[in-house]
Design an enzyme around this catalytic site. Structure first.
Site, PDB file in Angstrom:
ATOM      1  N   TYR A  66       0.844  -1.183   0.000  1.00 43.88           N
ATOM      2  CA  TYR A  66       0.000   0.000   0.000  1.00 43.88           C
ATOM      3  C   TYR A  66       0.885   1.241   0.000  1.00 43.88           C
ATOM      4  O   TYR A  66       1.846   1.322   0.759  1.00 43.88           O
ATOM      5  CB  TYR A  66      -0.901   0.006   1.242  1.00 43.88           C
ATOM      6  CG  TYR A  66      -2.055   0.969   1.127  1.00 43.88           C
ATOM      7  CD1 TYR A  66      -3.282   0.537   0.659  1.00 43.88           C
ATOM      8  CD2 TYR A  66      -1.907   2.313   1.452  1.00 43.88           C
ATOM      9  CE1 TYR A  66      -4.340   1.423   0.515  1.00 43.88           C
ATOM     10  CE2 TYR A  66      -2.949   3.208   1.311  1.00 43.88           C
ATOM     11  CZ  TYR A  66      -4.166   2.750   0.846  1.00 43.88           C
ATOM     12  OH  TYR A  66      -5.213   3.624   0.702  1.00 43.88           O
ATOM     13  N   HIS A  73      -6.875  11.437   2.567  1.00 47.59           N
ATOM     14  CA  HIS A  73      -6.715  11.405   1.108  1.00 47.59           C
ATOM     15  C   HIS A  73      -7.371  10.166   0.495  1.00 47.59           C
ATOM     16  O   HIS A  73      -8.126  10.262  -0.471  1.00 47.59           O
ATOM     17  CB  HIS A  73      -5.230  11.439   0.738  1.00 47.59           C
ATOM     18  CG  HIS A  73      -4.973  11.434  -0.738  1.00 47.59           C
ATOM     19  ND1 HIS A  73      -4.980  10.286  -1.500  1.00 47.59           N
ATOM     20  CD2 HIS A  73      -4.716  12.449  -1.599  1.00 47.59           C
ATOM     21  CE1 HIS A  73      -4.740  10.605  -2.754  1.00 47.59           C
ATOM     22  NE2 HIS A  73      -4.570  11.897  -2.846  1.00 47.59           N
ATOM     23  N   ASP A  74      -7.096   9.006   1.062  1.00 49.22           N
ATOM     24  CA  ASP A  74      -7.657   7.754   0.535  1.00 49.22           C
ATOM     25  C   ASP A  74      -8.885   7.317   1.324  1.00 49.22           C
ATOM     26  O   ASP A  74      -9.440   6.255   1.044  1.00 49.22           O
ATOM     27  CB  ASP A  74      -6.622   6.622   0.632  1.00 49.22           C
ATOM     28  CG  ASP A  74      -5.419   6.842  -0.277  1.00 49.22           C
ATOM     29  OD1 ASP A  74      -5.394   7.838  -1.030  1.00 49.22           O
ATOM     30  OD2 ASP A  74      -4.495   5.996  -0.231  1.00 49.22           O
ATOM     31  N   THR A  75      -9.268   8.086   2.331  1.00 53.03           N
ATOM     32  CA  THR A  75     -10.335   7.643   3.232  1.00 53.03           C
ATOM     33  C   THR A  75     -11.414   8.724   3.319  1.00 53.03           C
ATOM     34  O   THR A  75     -11.713   9.348   2.314  1.00 53.03           O
ATOM     35  CB  THR A  75      -9.736   7.314   4.621  1.00 53.03           C
ATOM     36  OG1 THR A  75      -9.067   8.473   5.126  1.00 53.03           O
ATOM     37  CG2 THR A  75      -8.756   6.148   4.541  1.00 53.03           C
TER      38      THR A  75
END
Ligand code: NAG
Ligand code: NAG
Ligand code: NAG
Ligand code: NAG
Ligand code: NAG
Ligand code: NAG
Ligand code: NAG
Ligand code: NAG
Ligand code: NAG
Ligand code: NAG
Ligand code: NAG
Ligand code: NAG
Length: 469
Positions: A170, A226-228
């Site tokens: 990741y 950002h990704d959540t």
């Protein structure tokens, strides 16, 4: 059909098409605990440096979250709870879209025509707030969560600690959120690079009472939203910031903490981001609201004002976009220029600049005749030219098939400086199992972030030769 093919190939690449927000889990046992999840080993704390007293605080900490609209953050009970502990700034704005130019603007006072998140390396004659701080012996550091080791210059993927069953690395750390590595005036000086550290270093520095006076914290791509989403980042704040506010080695009566977002999510509206001033320095103002128009340039001017620093002679001295935090302006007798018409800060697209490959101009000279909120002179180094290039006609490097000298090959990685780990390179298409792409050779056309200024000049000459041909 096209979608099926696309999602199949994405699945093969190990990218999930419909990204679901994971549930928050702490990367370490506590905010000041070291953790294998941070990858990079700690190499000892920074030396303890005396804090230089400022007019309103002697430590300034900024924490940057990502891509969230004001109303979305306001709906979170965590943000509301934090607001009751400090000053809520209801008109604080990013300066453009997307992410990277906002980070660069926050230390360099301009985004130099950058309109994407690509791999840039601003030449050594772009000065930053670091020059101003060092000129006044104000110590500084940046803590970049999941940056693998000091001097690392790429993006970095590692074991997914939120999903232990996942075999796919990741990408928790990205260069685009680390403005320091993007500026060669910092990245080409090893002593400065040692101050761009990860969260294992943060833990050790806090515990050793070695936190410097000016700090920039970039959480990883899940913890910064950002990704959540806001639920996830709220859980991270409860884990990380809420206890740190009670830790005297982090927050004391002379500490100001700026909690902000790089930009909002909705490009079609003003770029206002939910922003809080926290810490002991604002304890008399707990639970208050300030609707002054601020931008990321305000964090530059406010810090300059606090310590009586010089300026960069860029947007940090533009009184329209760089008001000093009002509680502080009241203490220092600084007068903010209040305008009824607030400029839109959601501008995107191609503006001339050294990062704008389609409308390229050299690094413009700072405005030498302005006086910023700190009152000191405009900073120039021995590599700054004051030759104005403001009227230079922009050229379209893309049309000329010339690689912009302010970009670097995304595969380029600086050599490790002693804390080598098993880094996994992740340019978007890199194989997840490949080890670090530590090629110090740049591919044809790319400027190399570590080139000395003379060679950069050579490249520019080469590039003009190409133009003449
Ligand atoms: C964030 O994502 C999680 C998981 O998908 C979800 O349960 C939660 O409701 C989301 N939060 C918001 C504010 O949409
Ligand atoms: C990494 O984070 C996960 C999720 O919180 C946790 O279960 C694990 O113990 C952590 N690993 C280390 C080495 O701290
Ligand atoms: C902060 O606390 C220290 C120690 O208690 C004290 O010496 C100092 O004057 C205080 N500073 C402010 C701004 O209140
Ligand atoms: C910026 O926001 C305004 C609304 O505040 C909107 O009218 C405008 O179209 C937006 N600009 C861009 C480039 O999206
Ligand atoms: C100051 O900022 C405003 C708003 O962005 C802009 O219109 C103006 O051109 C800037 N002034 C200078 C000197 O850069
Ligand atoms: C600053 O001072 C002005 C004028 O005295 C006052 O109205 C305002 O509330 C003060 N602002 C803050 C944030 O203290
Ligand atoms: C601000 O102005 C007031 C009133 O003139 C004065 O007493 C105070 O010393 C000034 N503060 C600073 C930091 O200059
Ligand atoms: C500029 O100064 C730095 C440090 O003071 C020095 O290392 C460098 O060689 C100088 N560069 C030039 C072009 O004079
Ligand atoms: C920065 O350096 C480049 C050459 O590398 C030059 O073209 C440009 O004019 C310089 N700008 C300033 C402000 O020094
Ligand atoms: C620059 O050149 C490219 C390629 O020819 C073209 O697509 C683009 O529109 C040009 N950009 C500008 C701002 O003229
Ligand atoms: C980066 O590395 C990948 C994988 O080796 C390669 O395919 C790609 O062309 C490289 N990119 C550049 C710009 O050199
Ligand atoms: C780590 O420590 C070693 C030994 O003290 C030193 O040589 C090296 O430069 C340090 N590396 C970093 C990144 O601080």
């Amino acid at each position: 059909m096209i979608f099926t093919l696309l999602s199949t190939s994405l699945a093969i690449l190990g990218v999930s098409a419909a990204q679901t927000t994971p549930v928050f889990a702490p990367p370490a046992a506590c905010p000041v605990c070291t953790s294998g999840n941070y990858t990079g080993q700690n190499n000892g704390s920074l030396p303890i440096q005396p804090r230089v007293s400022g007019k309103a605080y002697s430590r300034f900490i900024q924490i940057w979250l990502e891509n969230t609209d004001f109303d979305t953050a306001q709906a979170s009970s965590t943000f509301s709870k934090l607001a009751s502990e400090g000053i809520l700034l209801t008109n604080y704005n990013g300066v453009t879209h997307p992410s990277e130019p906002n980070y660069v603007a926050s230390i360099a006072g301009d985004f130099f025509g950058m309109s994407d998140d690509n791999f840039y390396a601003l030449p050594p004659n772009v000065s930053t707030q670091i020059d101003l701080l060092e000129a006044h012996n104000v110590s500084w550091a940046s803590y970049q969560e999941n940056m693998p080791y000091i001097g690392f210059s790429g993006d970095y993927a590692q074991k997914n600690y939120l999903d232990s069953s996942s075999k796919v690395p990741y990408t928790y750390y990205k260069r685009k959120h680390n403005p320091f590595i993007i500026c060669d005036s910092i990245a080409s000086v090893p002593a400065r690079m040692n101050r761009i550290r990860n969260f294992n270093d943060f833990a050790v520095d806090v515990n050793a009472s070695a936190l410097p006076s000016w700090i920039f914290i970039t959480p990883n791509l899940v913890n910064d939203a950002h990704d959540t989403n806001v639920t996830f980042v709220s859980a991270w704040l409860e884990y990380f910031l809420v206890p740190l506010l009670e830790n005297p080695k982090f927050n004391d009566n002379e500490t100001l903490i700026l909690l902000t977002f790089d930009e909002n999510e909705d490009y079609k509206s003003q770029n206002t981001v939910y922003t809080l001033l926290l810490g002991g320095a604002v304890s008399p103002y707990k639970g208050t609201v300030d609707s002054t128009f601020y931008t990321h340039y305000s964090s530059l001017s406010s810090v300059q004002n606090n310590w009586g620093l010089g300026s960069l002679g860029r947007q940090d001295t533009n009184s329209t976009v760089a008001s000093v935090f009002q509680f502080q302006a009241n203490m220092t007798n600084h007068t903010n220029v209040v305008s009824d018409a607030t400029p839109l800060m959601n501008l995107t697209g191609i503006f001339p600049g050294v990062c704008a490959s389609q409308r390229w101009i050299p690094v413009t000279a700072p405005n030498m005749s302005v006086i910023g909120a700190g009152g000191g002179p405009v900073f120039t180094s021995n590599v700054t030219s004051n030759v104005s290039v403001d009227n230079t006609m922009p050229i379209n490097l893309t049309a000329m098939r010339v690689v912009n000298p302010a970009t670097i090959n995304p595969n380029y990685t600086m050599p490790s400086s002693g804390t080598e780990v098993n880094a996994i390179s992740t340019s978007a298409s890199a194989s997840p199992s490949s080890s670090v792409a530590a090629s110090s050779k740049s591919s044809a056309g790319y400027a190399n972030a570590r080139l000395p200024p003379a060679m950069t000049t050579g490249l520019v000459c080469l590039f003009f030769t190409v133009l003449l041909l």
